[in-house]
Motif scaffolding. Structure first.
Motif, PDB file in Angstrom:
ATOM      1  N   HIS A 139       0.840  -1.197   0.000  1.00 57.02           N
ATOM      2  CA  HIS A 139       0.000   0.000   0.000  1.00 57.02           C
ATOM      3  C   HIS A 139       0.880   1.254   0.000  1.00 57.02           C
ATOM      4  O   HIS A 139       0.608   2.217  -0.736  1.00 57.02           O
ATOM      5  CB  HIS A 139      -0.923   0.000   1.221  1.00 57.02           C
ATOM      6  CG  HIS A 139      -1.753   1.243   1.342  1.00 57.02           C
ATOM      7  ND1 HIS A 139      -2.840   1.494   0.533  1.00 57.02           N
ATOM      8  CD2 HIS A 139      -1.643   2.323   2.176  1.00 57.02           C
ATOM      9  CE1 HIS A 139      -3.364   2.658   0.852  1.00 57.02           C
ATOM     10  NE2 HIS A 139      -2.659   3.183   1.850  1.00 57.02           N
ATOM     11  N   ALA A 140       1.941   1.245   0.816  1.00 55.55           N
ATOM     12  CA  ALA A 140       2.836   2.404   0.878  1.00 55.55           C
ATOM     13  C   ALA A 140       3.558   2.628  -0.449  1.00 55.55           C
ATOM     14  O   ALA A 140       3.889   3.757  -0.802  1.00 55.55           O
ATOM     15  CB  ALA A 140       3.857   2.210   2.003  1.00 55.55           C
ATOM     16  N   LEU A 141       3.784   1.541  -1.177  1.00 55.28           N
ATOM     17  CA  LEU A 141       4.528   1.629  -2.442  1.00 55.28           C
ATOM     18  C   LEU A 141       3.633   1.343  -3.647  1.00 55.28           C
ATOM     19  O   LEU A 141       4.100   0.857  -4.679  1.00 55.28           O
ATOM     20  CB  LEU A 141       5.703   0.634  -2.423  1.00 55.28           C
ATOM     21  CG  LEU A 141       6.699   0.774  -1.267  1.00 55.28           C
ATOM     22  CD1 LEU A 141       7.786  -0.283  -1.376  1.00 55.28           C
ATOM     23  CD2 LEU A 141       7.315   2.175  -1.231  1.00 55.28           C
ATOM     24  N   SER A 142       2.363   1.663  -3.519  1.00 57.67           N
ATOM     25  CA  SER A 142       1.396   1.311  -4.556  1.00 57.67           C
ATOM     26  C   SER A 142       1.685   1.940  -5.909  1.00 57.67           C
ATOM     27  O   SER A 142       1.302   1.404  -6.952  1.00 57.67           O
ATOM     28  CB  SER A 142      -0.022   1.687  -4.110  1.00 57.67           C
ATOM     29  OG  SER A 142      -0.108   3.095  -3.860  1.00 57.67           O
ATOM     30  N   ASP A 143       2.380   3.076  -5.933  1.00 63.99           N
ATOM     31  CA  ASP A 143       2.665   3.736  -7.207  1.00 63.99           C
ATOM     32  C   ASP A 143       4.127   3.582  -7.628  1.00 63.99           C
ATOM     33  O   ASP A 143       4.625   4.330  -8.473  1.00 63.99           O
ATOM     34  CB  ASP A 143       2.302   5.216  -7.138  1.00 63.99           C
ATOM     35  CG  ASP A 143       2.967   5.934  -5.965  1.00 63.99           C
ATOM     36  OD1 ASP A 143       3.462   5.252  -5.053  1.00 63.99           O
ATOM     37  OD2 ASP A 143       2.970   7.186  -5.961  1.00 63.99           O
ATOM     38  N   PHE A 144       4.821   2.574  -7.065  1.00 63.08           N
ATOM     39  CA  PHE A 144       6.200   2.298  -7.435  1.00 63.08           C
ATOM     40  C   PHE A 144       6.260   1.051  -8.323  1.00 63.08           C
ATOM     41  O   PHE A 144       5.443   0.142  -8.187  1.00 63.08           O
ATOM     42  CB  PHE A 144       7.062   2.054  -6.191  1.00 63.08           C
ATOM     43  CG  PHE A 144       7.361   3.304  -5.402  1.00 63.08           C
ATOM     44  CD1 PHE A 144       8.599   3.910  -5.465  1.00 63.08           C
ATOM     45  CD2 PHE A 144       6.387   3.875  -4.586  1.00 63.08           C
ATOM     46  CE1 PHE A 144       8.873   5.055  -4.734  1.00 63.08           C
ATOM     47  CE2 PHE A 144       6.639   5.016  -3.866  1.00 63.08           C
ATOM     48  CZ  PHE A 144       7.895   5.615  -3.936  1.00 63.08           C
ATOM     49  N   ASN A 145       7.254   1.033  -9.187  1.00 63.96           N
ATOM     50  CA  ASN A 145       7.461  -0.122 -10.059  1.00 63.96           C
ATOM     51  C   ASN A 145       8.308  -1.152  -9.317  1.00 63.96           C
ATOM     52  O   ASN A 145       9.515  -0.982  -9.170  1.00 63.96           O
ATOM     53  CB  ASN A 145       8.164   0.311 -11.350  1.00 63.96           C
ATOM     54  CG  ASN A 145       8.426  -0.842 -12.281  1.00 63.96           C
ATOM     55  OD1 ASN A 145       7.720  -1.842 -12.237  1.00 63.96           O
ATOM     56  ND2 ASN A 145       9.450  -0.716 -13.120  1.00 63.96           N
ATOM     57  N   ILE A 146       7.691  -2.227  -8.846  1.00 62.59           N
ATOM     58  CA  ILE A 146       8.382  -3.253  -8.078  1.00 62.59           C
ATOM     59  C   ILE A 146       8.840  -4.366  -9.020  1.00 62.59           C
ATOM     60  O   ILE A 146       8.038  -4.969  -9.723  1.00 62.59           O
ATOM     61  CB  ILE A 146       7.481  -3.816  -6.968  1.00 62.59           C
ATOM     62  CG1 ILE A 146       7.162  -2.699  -5.953  1.00 62.59           C
ATOM     63  CG2 ILE A 146       8.156  -4.997  -6.263  1.00 62.59           C
ATOM     64  CD1 ILE A 146       6.211  -3.112  -4.863  1.00 62.59           C
ATOM     65  N   THR A 147      10.150  -4.618  -9.019  1.00 65.05           N
ATOM     66  CA  THR A 147      10.730  -5.599  -9.929  1.00 65.05           C
ATOM     67  C   THR A 147      10.779  -6.995  -9.320  1.00 65.05           C
ATOM     68  O   THR A 147      10.637  -8.000 -10.012  1.00 65.05           O
ATOM     69  CB  THR A 147      12.163  -5.170 -10.317  1.00 65.05           C
ATOM     70  OG1 THR A 147      12.125  -3.848 -10.861  1.00 65.05           O
ATOM     71  CG2 THR A 147      12.781  -6.112 -11.336  1.00 65.05           C
ATOM     72  N   MET A 148      10.933  -7.072  -7.993  1.00 61.04           N
ATOM     73  CA  MET A 148      11.154  -8.370  -7.355  1.00 61.04           C
ATOM     74  C   MET A 148      10.782  -8.283  -5.888  1.00 61.04           C
ATOM     75  O   MET A 148      10.905  -7.223  -5.260  1.00 61.04           O
ATOM     76  CB  MET A 148      12.626  -8.768  -7.522  1.00 61.04           C
ATOM     77  CG  MET A 148      13.023 -10.117  -6.986  1.00 61.04           C
ATOM     78  SD  MET A 148      14.770 -10.431  -7.412  1.00 61.04           S
ATOM     79  CE  MET A 148      15.071 -11.882  -6.399  1.00 61.04           C
ATOM     80  N   VAL A 149      10.327  -9.411  -5.312  1.00 65.19           N
ATOM     81  CA  VAL A 149       9.975  -9.484  -3.897  1.00 65.19           C
ATOM     82  C   VAL A 149      10.584 -10.753  -3.310  1.00 65.19           C
ATOM     83  O   VAL A 149      10.560 -11.814  -3.939  1.00 65.19           O
ATOM     84  CB  VAL A 149       8.446  -9.518  -3.688  1.00 65.19           C
ATOM     85  CG1 VAL A 149       8.112  -9.631  -2.201  1.00 65.19           C
ATOM     86  CG2 VAL A 149       7.788  -8.291  -4.285  1.00 65.19           C
ATOM     87  N   SER A 150      11.150 -10.650  -2.106  1.00 62.28           N
ATOM     88  CA  SER A 150      11.670 -11.817  -1.390  1.00 62.28           C
ATOM     89  C   SER A 150      11.177 -11.746   0.052  1.00 62.28           C
ATOM     90  O   SER A 150      11.417 -10.754   0.741  1.00 62.28           O
ATOM     91  CB  SER A 150      13.202 -11.833  -1.430  1.00 62.28           C
ATOM     92  OG  SER A 150      13.711 -12.934  -0.704  1.00 62.28           O
ATOM     93  N   PHE A 151      10.507 -12.806   0.521  1.00 61.53           N
ATOM     94  CA  PHE A 151       9.882 -12.750   1.839  1.00 61.53           C
ATOM     95  C   PHE A 151       9.816 -14.151   2.427  1.00 61.53           C
ATOM     96  O   PHE A 151       9.408 -15.094   1.761  1.00 61.53           O
ATOM     97  CB  PHE A 151       8.467 -12.166   1.703  1.00 61.53           C
ATOM     98  CG  PHE A 151       7.742 -11.964   3.015  1.00 61.53           C
ATOM     99  CD1 PHE A 151       8.413 -11.656   4.182  1.00 61.53           C
ATOM    100  CD2 PHE A 151       6.368 -12.075   3.080  1.00 61.53           C
ATOM    101  CE1 PHE A 151       7.754 -11.455   5.380  1.00 61.53           C
ATOM    102  CE2 PHE A 151       5.673 -11.874   4.274  1.00 61.53           C
ATOM    103  CZ  PHE A 151       6.378 -11.568   5.420  1.00 61.53           C
ATOM    104  N   GLY A 152      10.262 -14.280   3.694  1.00 55.46           N
ATOM    105  CA  GLY A 152      10.025 -15.517   4.413  1.00 55.46           C
ATOM    106  C   GLY A 152      11.210 -16.418   4.629  1.00 55.46           C
ATOM    107  O   GLY A 152      11.137 -17.365   5.400  1.00 55.46           O
ATOM    108  N   ALA A 153      12.318 -16.175   3.949  1.00 55.85           N
ATOM    109  CA  ALA A 153      13.461 -17.074   4.085  1.00 55.85           C
ATOM    110  C   ALA A 153      13.993 -17.111   5.521  1.00 55.85           C
ATOM    111  O   ALA A 153      14.326 -18.166   6.035  1.00 55.85           O
ATOM    112  CB  ALA A 153      14.566 -16.673   3.117  1.00 55.85           C
ATOM    113  N   SER A 154      14.093 -15.961   6.169  1.00 55.07           N
ATOM    114  CA  SER A 154      14.627 -15.917   7.528  1.00 55.07           C
ATOM    115  C   SER A 154      13.562 -15.621   8.578  1.00 55.07           C
ATOM    116  O   SER A 154      13.782 -15.866   9.753  1.00 55.07           O
ATOM    117  CB  SER A 154      15.721 -14.848   7.629  1.00 55.07           C
ATOM    118  OG  SER A 154      15.151 -13.557   7.584  1.00 55.07           O
TER     119      SER A 154
END
Length: 344
Positions: free
Chosen positions: A290-305
């Motif tokens: 929501h905070a970055l709703s108008d940004f172009n996000i290329t990649m997401v990484s979540f949960g490994a650690s």
């Protein structure tokens, strides 16, 4: 040549202490900090460092003397000076502290400890009172400048606390890095780190011969090129990862193209939110996107650690994004037992 600055400045400090009637001894780091010969990124040989410290430094400390030495540099077994990488003096301190099994390692810097964001980018940062070893390591690995990424490694095994203190503000308690992070009972984001100069590399195989064979070939190529990855995301067969732009991306891409279709996305930056209990935290991802709703996000990484959520965006937008995330997570009411406000 690179060792002269550290050696000369440490002698000035020692002279100043003696002038102030402090019983101090200056020791050249070559007496104990033995490293390999990877100049510019030398690795300390801890099995050789510890006995030399016990012989050369420990007796002076037991006599009550203040020992002044150098960080950042070491020496090969043949006697050639080496450097351990940019801003690695705090790494030197943790190596010495762990080898001598001290009660605490103190790192004196120019900020009030670990802050919720880079104070050069965000005006109203807050000081993090306490952080776990693992959180501090993640934060430094993903771009926080207050610590060298390897600083935590020597002290984690021996559970030696590290305190980050501002040398220009003797009223600040700084940040304590220890085994237990804090008394917070809910998931909480503690800080935002970012790193510019990132390239995303995406590889999809031409032939589907087996997922594990494809991954093995990718990691073998990275290993041969001596390139480490920052973030990674996978699908059934494709894999995407980040590398620093200063790496030999062209050579890497050329060899990877023998194993599949390669795409690169340059001029990117990684953003990392670090904190307690983030994996499975209800609503965390929604707040980030929501905070970055108008940004172009290329990649997401979540949960490994379980300690971080990381994204990759355009480098030109990273400072704006850091402010957006800081406003979302730190400027609408935060846990008073975790943060001091304001830090700057």
């Amino acid at each position: 040549f690179c060792s002269f600055g550290e050696r000369l400045s440490s002698q000035l400090i020692a002279a100043g202490l003696r002038e102030a009637s402090v019983d101090c001894v200056w020791i050249d780091v070559k007496e104990f900090m033995i490293t390999d010969d990877n100049f510019g990124g030398a690795r300390p040989l801890l099995e050789k460092v510890k006995p030399r410290l016990a012989e050369k430094v420990a007796p002076l400390v037991r006599e009550g003397k203040v020992v002044v030495t150098q960080g950042f540099i070491g020496v090969t077994e043949s006697g050639a000076y080496t450097t351990m990488g940019r801003e690695s003096s705090d790494y030197s301190a943790s190596i010495i502290g762990a080898a001598m099994e001290v009660e605490k390692v103190q790192i004196w810097t120019d900020v009030d400890g670990i802050l919720t964001a880079d104070p050069r980018v965000v005006r109203q940062t807050k000081r993090v009172r306490q952080m776990s070893f693992e959180e501090a390591f993640e934060l430094s690995y993903f771009g926080a400048k207050v610590l060298h990424p390897n600083t935590m490694l020597p002290v984690i095994e021996k559970e030696i606390p590290v305190q980050i203190i501002n040398s220009k503000n003797n009223k600040s308690l700084g940040t304590l890095i220890d085994v237990v992070s804090s008394t917070a009972t809910i998931p909480i984001v503690k800080s935002i780190a970012y790193k510019k100069g990132i390239t995303v590399v995406s590889v999809a195989p031409d032939k589907r011969l087996g997922q594990y064979l494809f991954w093995e070939s990718i990691f073998s190529i990275l290993s041969r090129h001596g390139i480490g990855t920052g973030l990674m995301a996978t699908s059934e067969y494709s894999v995407a990862f980040t590398v620093e732009a200063r790496a030999d991306v062209a050579g890497l891409t050329q060899e990877l193209s023998n194993h599949g279709r390669v795409k690169t996305f340059s001029e990117k930056a990684s953003l990392c939110l670090v904190g307690e209990g983030l994996r499975g935290s209800s609503g965390l991802a929604d707040r980030v996107f929501h905070a970055l709703s108008d940004f172009n996000i290329t990649m997401v990484s979540f949960g490994a650690s379980g300690l971080n959520i990381s994204i990759v965006i355009d480098e030109s937008q990273v400072e704006h994004a850091v402010n957006r995330l800081h406003e979302e997570f730190f400027e609408q009411g935060v846990a008073s037992e975790v943060f001091d406000v304001p830090a700057n």
